[in-house]
Scaffold this motif. Structure first.
Motif, mmCIF file in Angstrom:
data_model
loop_
_atom_site.group_PDB
_atom_site.id
_atom_site.type_symbol
_atom_site.label_atom_id
_atom_site.label_comp_id
_atom_site.label_asym_id
_atom_site.label_seq_id
_atom_site.Cartn_x
_atom_site.Cartn_y
_atom_site.Cartn_z
ATOM 1 N N SER A 301 0.821 -1.203 0.000
ATOM 2 C CA SER A 301 0.000 0.000 0.000
ATOM 3 C C SER A 301 0.858 1.257 0.000
ATOM 4 O O SER A 301 0.552 2.233 -0.680
ATOM 5 C CB SER A 301 -0.922 0.012 1.224
ATOM 6 O OG SER A 301 -1.801 -1.072 1.162
ATOM 7 N N GLU A 343 -7.167 1.453 -0.220
ATOM 8 C CA GLU A 343 -7.721 0.236 0.376
ATOM 9 C C GLU A 343 -8.713 0.546 1.487
ATOM 10 O O GLU A 343 -9.611 -0.233 1.751
ATOM 11 C CB GLU A 343 -6.601 -0.666 0.898
ATOM 12 C CG GLU A 343 -5.908 -0.142 2.136
ATOM 13 C CD GLU A 343 -4.804 -1.074 2.633
ATOM 14 O OE1 GLU A 343 -4.993 -2.290 2.551
ATOM 15 O OE2 GLU A 343 -3.766 -0.562 3.090
ATOM 16 N N ASP A 429 -5.880 -0.652 -4.932
ATOM 17 C CA ASP A 429 -5.427 -1.316 -3.711
ATOM 18 C C ASP A 429 -6.621 -2.078 -3.156
ATOM 19 O O ASP A 429 -7.580 -1.463 -2.676
ATOM 20 C CB ASP A 429 -4.901 -0.274 -2.715
ATOM 21 C CG ASP A 429 -4.089 -0.908 -1.607
ATOM 22 O OD1 ASP A 429 -4.055 -2.155 -1.530
ATOM 23 O OD2 ASP A 429 -3.491 -0.160 -0.808
#
Ligand SMILES: Nc1ncnc2c1ncn2[C@@H]1O[C@H](COP(=O)(O)OP(=O)(O)OP(=O)(O)O)[C@@H](O)[C@H]1O
Ligand SMILES: Nc1ncnc2c1ncn2[C@@H]1O[C@H](COP(=O)(O)OP(=O)(O)OP(=O)(O)O)[C@@H](O)[C@H]1O
Ligand SMILES: [Mg+2]
Ligand SMILES: [Mg+2]
Lengths: 502, 342, 283, 342
Positions: A301, A343, A429
């Protein structure tokens, strides 16, 4: 699985005739379900089918408009979460309900801190208990760590630990594995089997259908707020389940066609961010999906954030179309044609309080639909409505606030936000975290379409099937370094796993 | 069936229509109810109409128009999730500066004896510039250092207050030119207030500036990821708020035909209250100009109503506190009922 | 209608109380508004009164420089206007407009002249100022400087002056801060009695009351009690009841179109130990 | 092998130790730096030591001890994510009530001529009770109606101010008994302030009360889901804040040996500033008593330092604003460096 696979245990909890609507839109209509002692009852359904709402009602977080709950035959009057907890019902929430500024231990034991004779909290005992509990889950987190500083997966484990700490008779798990890697998920399954053996009844909500066959004793499916049916996993195939959920057949994702000799869209050369990752080099071609696999915490990430200008690299360079570029802020990345779906949609994705429309159009406004500062509302709305129907976003109205949408639909909105910009390079992500099978297939098709139109996609995912289905090449990361880049035909689960864990 | 927005008809027409009622409908009702209550009490106790008095209606808005102008700026700050405590002091400072450049040649001890009888644009421009500068300081502090807006604007509040006193050593600045005084006379401040509110109503709803302002307040981190230059935008928002405080300073000094360092020191709270009564949320992302205008008018109606009913000043404040709370409670109640009813 | 500059002011409270008493005696209906030291608010109150068609308006101006506009507003509405306590800046007052009050220049001058006499024309003094934006505070402080400039008081030096904003505790803190810095002033001259009492409290705590003289203005009951106890040496009586009563009487006369002088003066009176007895219990 | 989140070793041991430094270390450094700066300037400009003077050190705390007591309560409110604007007015009201019950029989026109020379506990208890009642109103409004704390406490602020004035029609209440005055004399207020801070330091860190307070501020919905009765707890927190404002009212009136309606009206902002300088976050969940004490002391040092250096009153506020901002910026900078270092 032994005896546990037999779904006829004595009845523990009965949900009957439960209905609930929000702003006139029914989320649940007359749902009746039974949970038996010592069983895992899986609950399935598309995004927005009403699973979380039903579970929240059982946990006393939300009050139903109609219907009743019976625990071991006695009617439950649930006015508050405290009462549900006292009655022996605990829940792991889908949207994590944690206290970011407090420690792991405080988060787990809130309201049940061990006290001494003076009524003061015994912090040492608190830590001891926390360590013991986390050990049972096979997690070795510092009990004193501030929760807000932990990565999503660790926070998810804390939420699980807290629910376990109640030693309740009914345990509700709303997508507990959506943020976990496989190893953590396996540990959780072991704990679940153990609880089941001890007679605990478990409601288990998931979008990962494969988990069901390993775990569930009964499967119930919700569709549009209605109970479609309950059956035993032994009698069902994966296909049956999906059919029950979405009411139609799914087309399988198109197999990725290998790209040849397409120009390099984005490349990294010795890119490092001190403390997170180091010496990362790769090339991403136009029309290619580069899957990024790795364990939770392997720095994937942060790499994406660096490529997008949220973090500044401490060494190395980024090239776009062959030319070295300095990307020091998201606008700089956007102006170079990069898009980024993060994410954590709650922290860095959604704009709560604003409408679906406003959430969709926000990034595009930096470039499109604006003249002399004024927004061309008609054009923006048409584009957003088009995107919403293309992505099959399920919302009663584009003017509805985004937080009223189900998680999966929120995810689609965020994806749509970037697609409106037509990026040449898209960083994804965990693009399908919490997304139902149907929507997941749609997102996968969408990615495939984008790629065949020439977009370069860097896709981080912790779901092996997703990586395997979409990637042309797979980059595996291990503790902040590139462990290897595999071509599609060499990328087998075993090889990936091997590189990731080494 | 899997259906999406576009394919799917609105669930049912009625609730949808209800939901589309603008959120400030509730607080507007409260305003109307308050005015009618005073009308009724007026006939009972003082045998006069409250509303059928053009002069009173003008005064009602006039007396809150300065707060209103500040509130227009403060609302935008609040929408970004910030707060501006400096407005009152900035009003005082700009009033001093503007007044010192608006003195007529008759002034006995002018601040700048060489600069009297200047054309009216000069003091106005100076006032606006000083206000905008103060806002720029607020915004830059917040954007560059990341300190909470409360602290940044508290600091600027104290400094601006100090500067306002220091500027003429506490001496009031008077004998201003007639054209300058004209800005503050009659219904001119009312017109300026309403025009300002309209401009920023449009800005918030129909421009990119407005969309970004809401986005930052809704989720600053997400706004940043979405490509908004958050720091730069905040600087703009605080500068606009400062500019409007400057305008308020010009209006006050023109109305009083004098600049005083002690003036309007507590106005920031009134302005914030107007915005919050109008529905702005201090946690950001929520708020509208129409709501703020209504919130401002509520403050005006309450003040005029009390005087009209000849309520003793001792009781006025006791009751005023209760009315502000009741107005917001009534609005909340209505909103909640609407949610559960549908 | 009456618009007062500030309710939270002890002296103005006394003025207000006497107006109220007088109104009751005369059977006049009276309504008070608090401008909270805000000129804009005061203008609003006056405009509200005009909209309400009251017979007379009594104004205790926040900012005396802003009075010309008030005068114009009220006079053009044909309503009687009386300024009380603070002198308007208008060069001349039109008919049906009067001022009732004392000449603010006197108070500080009376106070400092007496201090200078008691000190024998020399010594270090500190000054406790009221709010910096307040007119009386500035006037009284300027009076102190004027008196010191006289030949008879040349030996007096102001070593520091700070604002204690009319607050007792703020004054006590300031004086303690000074004392802890080794300052031993011969006198503390305060813009009002509240701050003088604060100074007395601080000096008493430091046991320096014997060597430092304290002077205030207003002759509040607390101050007179301190004077009786020997702590306060000088204060100045501003006749609040006379101002309040005078303002109301003037307003009533104006409403009845009786002749009234434009300026009705109520003199300041110096209070020291010698004439203390005649002031005790006068408030 | 596939390993999990947690098996991963902490990045390195040193940063972990660094992370354990209490968060108020930074602002404590700022306090020390400020004091040393005044010490240095003292030697240069007034040829005296700033710190080596016991009396000055006492005044330094004494003059902020009332703000400090308020700040102890306000910190807890801020930790829940709320704000209390009413403290200053509640201080004034309780000062009036307590003083009116603490008059000696010598008082010329006592408020209650029949109730003079009462034992000192009665006025103190009355003051605390009035304060707690005001806090109860705040808390109940917020918990029962769900209106923003800003509005609820703003309403109570106006009402309490009105009540304080109405209570004796603005007349000050003086001639208080000696035992009552003793509460405010010498270093007693300092002792009370520090004792209060200590009690609530323990309460926040070592009791469930404290844990709940943080939990509500960190994530109100999560706290509710964890079974905390959020409404009830908020009522307790606001009542405690009210009680402490009551205590502050008793201290002020005892110190001044008189109760006055106009006293301490702006103290809410100072108290909030002390808490925020000390690291409390207005978005809730963050804040500590030690930080608040340090924040309060910074205000005291700055005030004493200015008098010590005999800085002109006109410049004091200009500089004070800058110092508050600088203190928080310095603290933030230190924190951010620590974060990126790990
Ligand atoms: N607080 C709320 N206000 C309005 N609508 C809501 C609210 N919570 C849920 N809904 C609506 O209720 C429906 C059911 O939502 P729910 O979260 O239960 O779905 P879900 O089955 O859990 O979906 P997912 O798989 O995405 O988590 C959705 O249409 C959602 O928009
Ligand atoms: N158990 C842990 N405790 C503290 N910090 C952790 C832990 N696990 C991971 N981290 C932090 O996360 C950083 C990498 O996180 P990042 O989010 O970039 O990884 P990722 O591979 O994307 O993981 P994820 O799959 O969760 O998104 C590490 O450098 C580390 O600081
Ligand atoms: Mg869900
Ligand atoms: Mg990640």
């Amino acid at each position: 699985m032994g005896a546990a696979a037999d779904p006829v245990g004595p009845e523990l909890l009965e949900v009957s005739g439960v209905s609930k609507s929000f702003s006139g839109v029914a989320a649940l209509e007359d749902v009746t379900l039974r949970l038996r002692h010592g069983t895992v009852h899986a609950l399935l359904g598309e995004n927005g089918a009403g699973k979380s709402t039903l579970m929240r009602i059982v946990a006393g977080v939300c009050t139903p408009d109609a219907g009743e709950l019976r625990l071991e035959g006695r009617a439950l009057r649930l006015g508050s979460p405290g009462q549900a907890l006292a009655a022996g019902i605990a829940m792991i929430h889908q949207e994590l309900n944690l206290l970011p500024a407090m420690s792991v231990a405080e988060n787990i034991w809130i309201r049940r801190e061990p006290l001494n004779a003076l009524g003061l909290v015994r912090h040492r005992e608190l830590r001891r208990r926390t360590r013991a509990l986390l050990e049972r889950l096979g997690v070795d987190l510092d009990p004193q760590a501030e929760l807000g500083t932990l990565p999503l997966a660790a926070r998810q484990m804390v939420e699980i630990a807290r629910a376990l700490s109640y030693d309740s008779r009914v345990l509700i798990m709303d997508e507990p594995t959506s943020a976990l890697g496989e190893r953590d998920a396996e540990r959780l399954f072991a704990v679940i089997r153990d609880l089941r053996a001890r007679g605990v009844g478990i409601f288990y909500v998931t979008h990962r259908i494969d988990e069901l066959f390993a775990l569930a004793d009964e499967i119930s499916v919700l569709r549009d707020g209605r109970h479609v049916g309950t059956s035993c996993p032994r009698d069902l195939t994966r296909r049956d389940i999906i059919h029950m959920m979405v009411g139609r057949e799914l087309s399988s994702p198109p197999a990725a066609t290998p790209v040849q000799a397409a120009p390099v869209a984005l490349s990294a050369h010795g890119l490092s961010l001190e403390g997170w990752f180091c010496d990362v080099s790769f090339e991403l071609h136009a029309g290619e999906v580069l899957g990024v696999a790795g364990l939770v915490g392997s720095g994937r990430s942060k790499l994406a954030e660096t490529l997008f200008g949220i973090a500044r690299p401490t060494a190395g360079e980024i090239r776009i179309g062959g030319a070295a570029v300095r990307i020091d802020s998201p606008p700089a990345a956007i102006s170079r044609g990069i898009g980024f779906v993060t994410e954590d949609r709650r922290e860095t994705g959604c704009l709560p309080g604003l409408s679906v429309l406003e959430n969709l159009e926000i990034s595009a406004l930096a470039r499109d639909f604006v003249r002399l500062g004024f927004v061309h509302a008609g054009a923006a709305r048409r584009a957003c409505a088009g995107m919403a129907s293309a992505l099959r976003i399920k919302a009663p109205d584009l003017r509805e606030r985004i937080e009223t949408l189900s998680g999966g639909n929120q995810q689609k909105v965020l994806l749509g936000r970037w697609l409106l910009l037509n990026p040449q390079i898209l960083l994804l992500d965990e693009p399908t975290r919490g997304v139902d099978v149907g929507a997941k297939a749609e997102i996968h098709q969408l990615i495939a379409r984008l790629v065949s139109a020439g977009t370069a996609v860097l896709m981080i995912s912790s779901e092996m099937p997703e990586i395997l289905a979409l990637s042309h090449r797979v980059m595996v990361m291990h503790e902040g370094r590139v462990a290897g880049i595999l071509d599609r035909d060499l990328a087998t689960p075993a090889r990936i796993m091997d590189l990731a864990a080494r | 069936m899997h259906h999406s927005v576009a394919e799917r008809p609105a669930p049912s027409a009625a609730p949808a229509r209800l939901r589309r009622l603008p959120p400030e409908a509730g607080i507007a009702l409260v305003l109307i109810a308050l005015a009618l209550a005073f009308e009724l009490l007026g006939w009972i106790f003082v045998h006069q109409s409250f509303l059928a008095n053009a002069q009173r209606l003008v005064v009602m808005i006039l007396q809150v128009s300065v707060i209103g102008v500040i509130a227009v700026g403060v609302t935008q700050v609040i929408i970004t999730g910030g707060i501006d405590l400096s407005s009152g002091s900035v009003v005082a400072l700009t009033a001093m500066v503007a007044a010192s450049l608006a003195q007529s040649s008759e002034a006995v001890s002018a601040v700048y004896p060489a600069l009297t009888d200047l054309p009216v644009v000069i003091p106005v421009a100076a006032g606006l510039a000083v206000g905008a500068a103060a806002g720029l300081v607020n915004g830059s502090l917040i954007a560059a250092t990341g300190i909470p807006p409360f602290i940044a604007t508290l600091g600027v509040m104290a400094s601006a207050r100090g500067l306002a006193r220091w500027y003429t050593r506490g001496q009031p600045v008077s004998m201003l030119t007639d054209p300058y005084a004209a800005i503050g006379s009659g219904a001119v401040p009312v017109a300026i207030f309403l025009a300002t509110a309209l401009v920023f109503h449009v800005a918030l709803r129909y421009t990119r500036y407005g969309k970004f302002t809401y986005a930052i307040g809704a989720n600053r981190e997400a706004a940043r990821v979405a490509g908004i230059r958050v720091g730069r935008h905040l600087i703009v928002v605080y500068s606009i708020a400062g500019l409007l405080s400057g305008l308020a300073g010009v209006l006050t000094s023109a109305r009083a035909v004098s600049g005083q360092a002690g003036m309007r020191l507590m106005y920031e709270l009134d302005a914030i209250a107007a915005a919050v009564i109008g529905g702005a949320s201090l946690s950001g992302g929520v708020g509208r100009m129409t709501g703020t205008v209504i919130g401002t008018l509520i403050l005006g109606v309450v003040t005029s109503g009390f005087t009209f009913l000849r309520i003793d000043a001792y009781y006025q404040e006791i009751v005023k506190g209760a009315i502000i709370v009741a107005a917001v409670v009534a609005d909340q109640y209505r909103r909640r009922r609407r949610l559960t009813a549908t | 209608g009456v618009s007062m500059a500030l309710f939270d002011d002890n002296f103005l409270t006394a003025v207000r109380a006497s107006m109220k008493d007088r109104a009751q005696q005369l059977g006049v209906q009276i309504q008070f508004e608090d401008a909270e030291n805000d000129i804009g608010r005061q203008l609003n109150e006056i405009q509200n009164f005009i909209a309400q068609h009251v017979d007379a308006i009594i104004v205790n101006p926040v900012d005396t420089d802003a009075t010309p506009r008030m005068t114009r507003l009220v006079a053009s509405a044909g309503i009687a206007l009386v300024y009380v306590n603070r002198m308007p800046a208008d060069r001349e007052l039109p008919p049906r407009v009067s001022f009732v009050g004392s000449d603010e220049k006197q108070s500080g001058t009376l106070q400092m002249t007496e201090v200078c006499r008691l000190l024998g024309g020399k010594g270090d003094i500190v000054v406790l100022m009221g709010e910096l934006t307040n007119q009386s505070a500035r006037q009284r402080t300027r009076d102190i400087d004027d008196v010191i400039a006289r030949p008879a008081c040349r030996g007096i030096r102001v070593v520091d002056r700070q604002a204690a904003n009319w607050k007792r505790t703020a004054a006590a803190d300031l004086v303690t801060n000074w004392l802890s810095g080794g300052l031993r002033p011969a006198a503390v001259v305060a813009n009002d009695d509240e701050m003088a009492i604060g100074a007395i409290q601080a000096l008493r705590q430091a046991q320096l009351l014997g060597s430092t003289m304290v002077a205030g203005i207003d002759a509040t009951p607390d101050a007179l009690a301190e004077m009786k106890a020997g702590a306060l040496r000088v204060t100045v009586f501003q006749n609040a009841p006379a101002q309040g009563r005078g303002a109301l009487d003037t307003a009533v006369k104006l409403v009845r179109h009786e002749p009234v002088p434009s300026f009705v003066w109520v003199p300041f009176e110096l209070v020291t130990r010698d004439n203390l007895a005649s002031y005790l219990g006068r408030h």
